[in-house]
Motif scaffolding. Structure first.
Motif, PDB file in Angstrom:
ATOM      1  N   GLY A  90       0.713  -1.255  -0.066  1.00  0.00           N
ATOM      2  CA  GLY A  90      -0.101  -0.176  -0.045  1.00  0.00           C
ATOM      3  C   GLY A  90       0.935   1.291  -0.024  1.00  0.00           C
ATOM      4  O   GLY A  90       0.387   2.331  -0.492  1.00  0.00           O
ATOM      5  N   LEU A  91       1.981   1.129   0.622  1.00  0.00           N
ATOM      6  CA  LEU A  91       2.990   2.265   0.357  1.00  0.00           C
ATOM      7  C   LEU A  91       3.294   2.910  -0.726  1.00  0.00           C
ATOM      8  O   LEU A  91       3.422   3.907  -1.089  1.00  0.00           O
ATOM      9  CB  LEU A  91       4.142   2.082   1.082  1.00  0.00           C
ATOM     10  N   SER A  92       3.311   1.829  -1.771  1.00  0.00           N
ATOM     11  CA  SER A  92       3.454   2.049  -3.324  1.00  0.00           C
ATOM     12  C   SER A  92       2.193   2.760  -3.981  1.00  0.00           C
ATOM     13  O   SER A  92       2.352   3.287  -5.189  1.00  0.00           O
ATOM     14  CB  SER A  92       4.160   1.093  -3.860  1.00  0.00           C
ATOM     15  N   ALA A  93       1.167   2.784  -3.352  1.00  0.00           N
ATOM     16  CA  ALA A  93      -0.145   3.494  -3.919  1.00  0.00           C
ATOM     17  C   ALA A  93      -0.093   4.711  -4.237  1.00  0.00           C
ATOM     18  O   ALA A  93      -0.296   5.124  -5.231  1.00  0.00           O
ATOM     19  CB  ALA A  93      -1.319   3.251  -3.193  1.00  0.00           C
ATOM     20  N   GLU A  94       0.992   5.469  -3.290  1.00  0.00           N
ATOM     21  CA  GLU A  94       1.052   6.817  -3.524  1.00  0.00           C
ATOM     22  C   GLU A  94       2.031   7.294  -4.845  1.00  0.00           C
ATOM     23  O   GLU A  94       1.943   8.220  -5.298  1.00  0.00           O
ATOM     24  CB  GLU A  94       1.856   7.359  -2.214  1.00  0.00           C
ATOM     25  N   SER A  95       2.880   6.173  -5.380  1.00  0.00           N
ATOM     26  CA  SER A  95       3.493   6.230  -6.588  1.00  0.00           C
ATOM     27  C   SER A  95       2.708   5.957  -7.652  1.00  0.00           C
ATOM     28  O   SER A  95       3.259   5.898  -8.725  1.00  0.00           O
ATOM     29  CB  SER A  95       4.638   5.141  -6.357  1.00  0.00           C
ATOM     30  N   GLY A  96       1.241   5.400  -7.451  1.00  0.00           N
ATOM     31  CA  GLY A  96       0.269   5.223  -8.615  1.00  0.00           C
ATOM     32  C   GLY A  96       0.548   3.921  -8.905  1.00  0.00           C
ATOM     33  O   GLY A  96      -0.552   3.526  -9.880  1.00  0.00           O
ATOM     34  N   LEU A  97       0.885   2.682  -8.128  1.00  0.00           N
ATOM     35  CA  LEU A  97       0.934   1.580  -8.384  1.00  0.00           C
ATOM     36  C   LEU A  97      -0.234   0.843  -7.438  1.00  0.00           C
ATOM     37  O   LEU A  97      -0.069   0.922  -6.431  1.00  0.00           O
ATOM     38  CB  LEU A  97       2.345   0.970  -7.828  1.00  0.00           C
ATOM     39  N   PRO A  98      -0.881   0.151  -8.209  1.00  0.00           N
ATOM     40  CA  PRO A  98      -2.116  -0.366  -7.270  1.00  0.00           C
ATOM     41  C   PRO A  98      -1.362  -1.683  -6.469  1.00  0.00           C
ATOM     42  O   PRO A  98      -0.562  -2.176  -6.851  1.00  0.00           O
ATOM     43  CB  PRO A  98      -2.990  -1.139  -8.369  1.00  0.00           C
ATOM     44  N   PRO A  99      -1.905  -1.748  -5.318  1.00  0.00           N
ATOM     45  CA  PRO A  99      -1.571  -2.776  -4.336  1.00  0.00           C
ATOM     46  C   PRO A  99      -1.446  -4.189  -4.959  1.00  0.00           C
ATOM     47  O   PRO A  99      -2.370  -4.465  -5.821  1.00  0.00           O
ATOM     48  CB  PRO A  99      -2.724  -2.984  -3.324  1.00  0.00           C
ATOM     49  N   PHE A 100      -0.441  -4.807  -4.807  1.00  0.00           N
ATOM     50  CA  PHE A 100      -0.161  -6.107  -5.539  1.00  0.00           C
ATOM     51  C   PHE A 100      -1.480  -6.857  -5.284  1.00  0.00           C
ATOM     52  O   PHE A 100      -1.825  -7.961  -6.244  1.00  0.00           O
ATOM     53  CB  PHE A 100       0.964  -6.827  -4.720  1.00  0.00           C
ATOM     54  N   PHE A 101      -2.092  -7.345  -4.389  1.00  0.00           N
ATOM     55  CA  PHE A 101      -3.036  -7.971  -3.860  1.00  0.00           C
ATOM     56  C   PHE A 101      -4.367  -7.476  -3.443  1.00  0.00           C
ATOM     57  O   PHE A 101      -5.119  -7.775  -2.719  1.00  0.00           O
ATOM     58  CB  PHE A 101      -2.773  -9.074  -2.640  1.00  0.00           C
ATOM     59  N   ALA A 102      -4.742  -6.144  -3.938  1.00  0.00           N
ATOM     60  CA  ALA A 102      -5.889  -5.459  -3.998  1.00  0.00           C
ATOM     61  C   ALA A 102      -7.094  -6.250  -4.364  1.00  0.00           C
ATOM     62  O   ALA A 102      -7.014  -7.165  -5.334  1.00  0.00           O
ATOM     63  CB  ALA A 102      -6.085  -4.282  -4.826  1.00  0.00           C
ATOM     64  N   ASP A 103      -8.074  -6.201  -3.410  1.00  0.00           N
ATOM     65  CA  ASP A 103      -9.440  -7.282  -3.796  1.00  0.00           C
ATOM     66  C   ASP A 103     -10.014  -6.872  -5.313  1.00  0.00           C
ATOM     67  O   ASP A 103     -10.599  -7.800  -5.570  1.00  0.00           O
ATOM     68  CB  ASP A 103     -10.398  -6.747  -2.616  1.00  0.00           C
ATOM     69  N   THR A 104      -9.715  -5.776  -5.506  1.00  0.00           N
ATOM     70  CA  THR A 104     -10.211  -5.432  -6.922  1.00  0.00           C
ATOM     71  C   THR A 104      -9.545  -5.498  -8.116  1.00  0.00           C
ATOM     72  O   THR A 104      -9.846  -5.872  -9.486  1.00  0.00           O
ATOM     73  CB  THR A 104     -10.673  -3.818  -6.907  1.00  0.00           C
ATOM     74  N   ALA A 105      -8.353  -6.009  -7.797  1.00  0.00           N
ATOM     75  CA  ALA A 105      -7.548  -6.467  -8.978  1.00  0.00           C
ATOM     76  C   ALA A 105      -7.616  -7.790  -9.555  1.00  0.00           C
ATOM     77  O   ALA A 105      -7.828  -8.662  -8.938  1.00  0.00           O
ATOM     78  CB  ALA A 105      -6.107  -6.241  -8.216  1.00  0.00           C
ATOM     79  N   THR A 106      -7.729  -8.127 -10.982  1.00  0.00           N
ATOM     80  CA  THR A 106      -7.852  -9.265 -11.459  1.00  0.00           C
ATOM     81  C   THR A 106      -7.078  -9.325 -12.788  1.00  0.00           C
ATOM     82  O   THR A 106      -6.712  -8.200 -13.364  1.00  0.00           O
ATOM     83  CB  THR A 106      -9.376  -9.494 -11.898  1.00  0.00           C
ATOM     84  N   TYR A 107      -6.915 -10.341 -13.138  1.00  0.00           N
ATOM     85  CA  TYR A 107      -6.058 -10.662 -14.163  1.00  0.00           C
ATOM     86  C   TYR A 107      -6.784 -11.887 -15.143  1.00  0.00           C
ATOM     87  O   TYR A 107      -6.890 -12.910 -14.303  1.00  0.00           O
ATOM     88  CB  TYR A 107      -4.513 -10.862 -14.240  1.00  0.00           C
ATOM     89  N   GLN A 108      -7.109 -11.577 -16.272  1.00  0.00           N
ATOM     90  CA  GLN A 108      -8.049 -12.835 -16.918  1.00  0.00           C
ATOM     91  C   GLN A 108      -9.027 -13.347 -15.841  1.00  0.00           C
ATOM     92  O   GLN A 108      -9.235 -14.642 -15.812  1.00  0.00           O
ATOM     93  CB  GLN A 108      -7.005 -13.858 -17.238  1.00  0.00           C
ATOM     94  N   GLY A 109      -9.663 -12.614 -15.192  1.00  0.00           N
ATOM     95  CA  GLY A 109     -10.791 -13.051 -14.302  1.00  0.00           C
ATOM     96  C   GLY A 109     -10.422 -13.586 -12.932  1.00  0.00           C
ATOM     97  O   GLY A 109     -11.364 -14.171 -12.344  1.00  0.00           O
ATOM     98  N   LEU A 110      -9.153 -13.752 -12.555  1.00  0.00           N
ATOM     99  CA  LEU A 110      -8.700 -14.313 -11.351  1.00  0.00           C
ATOM    100  C   LEU A 110      -8.105 -13.180 -10.591  1.00  0.00           C
ATOM    101  O   LEU A 110      -7.225 -12.528 -11.141  1.00  0.00           O
ATOM    102  CB  LEU A 110      -7.741 -15.420 -11.432  1.00  0.00           C
ATOM    103  N   ARG A 111      -8.095 -13.180  -9.252  1.00  0.00           N
ATOM    104  CA  ARG A 111      -7.443 -12.183  -8.397  1.00  0.00           C
ATOM    105  C   ARG A 111      -5.959 -12.857  -8.404  1.00  0.00           C
ATOM    106  O   ARG A 111      -5.744 -14.000  -8.241  1.00  0.00           O
ATOM    107  CB  ARG A 111      -8.083 -12.356  -6.871  1.00  0.00           C
ATOM    108  N   PRO A 112      -4.956 -12.086  -8.127  1.00  0.00           N
ATOM    109  CA  PRO A 112      -3.554 -12.642  -8.075  1.00  0.00           C
ATOM    110  C   PRO A 112      -3.270 -13.339  -6.885  1.00  0.00           C
ATOM    111  O   PRO A 112      -2.952 -14.433  -7.366  1.00  0.00           O
ATOM    112  CB  PRO A 112      -2.807 -11.073  -7.881  1.00  0.00           C
TER     113      PRO A 112
END
Length: 128
Positions: free
Chosen positions: A28-50
């Motif tokens: 989350g510290l990197s969110a201020e750099s514009g990088l979405p959190p690695f395991f954000a609940d909203t993040a998906t890749y080809q329909g799957l959460r990381p």
């Protein structure tokens, strides 16, 4: 409205008096750099959460999909730079030998900020 100035002054005094300081960070510290959190609940890749995609069973089932996600994440991370918090921690640690930083972040932005003595507890997107 909270008195943030007084709280910051108190925190600075306590940090200055401390014999040891441990700082724990996460992605989350990197969110201020514009990088979405690695395991954000909203993040998906080809329909799957990381977190689901990278589970051992899923990686074995579809290694190409998992590896493609890692490569896509690497490309995303490579477009971002450390923010003021990364640099502030690196500077503080360099000036105060009693400070230790541990991170669960795998993006490498602490390293890019020249964080001395960083302890990574979650690995790195840059290593296999």
């Amino acid at each position: 409205m909270p008195n943030y100035k007084a709280a910051i002054q108190t925190a600075a005094r306590l940090l200055g008096e401390a014999r040891l300081v441990y700082v724990f960070t996460a992605d989350g510290l990197s969110a201020e750099s514009g990088l979405p959190p690695f395991f954000a609940d909203t993040a998906t890749y080809q329909g799957l959460r990381p977190r689901d995609l990278l589970q051992e069973a899923r990686r074995k089932e579809d290694p190409e999909r998992a590896w493609n996600w890692v490569m896509a994440r690497r490309r995303l991370v490579s477009r971002h730079i450390p923010n003021e918090a990364h640099h502030a921690l690196a500077n503080w640690t360099a000036e105060h030998c009693n400070t230790f930083v541990m991170t669960g972040s795998a993006d490498g932005l602490h390293q890019d900020a020249q964080q001395p003595g960083l302890r990574q507890v979650a690995g790195s997107i840059w290593r296999r």
